[in-house]
Design a protein around this motif. Structure first.
Motif: not given
Length: 184
Positions: A53-77
């Motif tokens: 299975f592919t991991p579920g979507q990453y959702t970055v909401c108002n005022g929040a931050i996705l950071a890092g130097r990693g890798t995800t198989e998930a879609p990101v919105v």
């Protein structure tokens, strides 16, 4: 409506969470506040039937931050007011092996170190859809005419950034974004 064996993660409140190592939850990841720093690998895994299975979507909401130097198989919105900032309090590359979508009013924060000729990078092995504002912060050195930095890498591109901050890199200079959506 969770399925058996599905875990959904919600990051709330100020501060940051740092995810390192292997991550295999199959549900969604929702960043509602603060910063989620993905330094590990969020990969596909098998469910109880042995099906990947592919991991579920990453959702970055108002005022929040996705950071890092990693890798995800998930879609990101990235929703309006949400941000992506590759790296972990330093320059780094954040990778999605899926689609990444920046909605109107979202933000992408990129750092450039001219002295060491390094910079943040967002790698999207699917379709990268851009909207919102591209913020560029020169952390060391002074930009000069002819400097080239590769900020993006994607299998395909759609959209454009509605604005770039700062509007000019420095006195007498201008951004040349003609190859941003082809060569990154």
């Amino acid at each position: 409506s969770s399925r058996i064996g599905e875990t959904n993660i919600v990051k709330e409140g100020e501060g940051y969470w740092r995810i390192s190592g292997a991550c295999r939850h199959r549900g969604t990841t929702r960043i509602e506040g603060g910063t989620l720093i993905l330094n590990g690998t969020h990969s596909k895994d098998k469910d109880h039937t042995g099906t990947y299975f592919t991991p579920g979507q990453y959702t970055v909401c108002n005022g929040a931050i996705l950071a890092g130097r990693g890798t995800t198989e998930a879609p990101v919105v990235v929703l309006q007011g949400g941000s992506i900032a590759p790296g972990d309090f330093a320059i780094g590359t954040l990778t999605s092996k899926n689609n990444v979508t920046f909605n109107a009013g979202s933000h992408l924060y990129m750092e450039i170190n001219r002295q060491y000729k390094t910079n943040d990078k967002l790698v999207c092995q699917g379709k990268l859809t851009t909207n919102g504002t591209l913020h560029i912060d020169v952390v060391d050195g002074k930009l000069q005419a002819g400097d080239v930095f590769s900020l993006l890498s994607a299998s395909s591109y759609a959209g454009t950034f509605t604005s770039i901050e700062p509007e000019i890199p420095d006195e007498g200079l201008a951004w040349d974004m003609s190859q941003l959506f082809t060569k990154g």
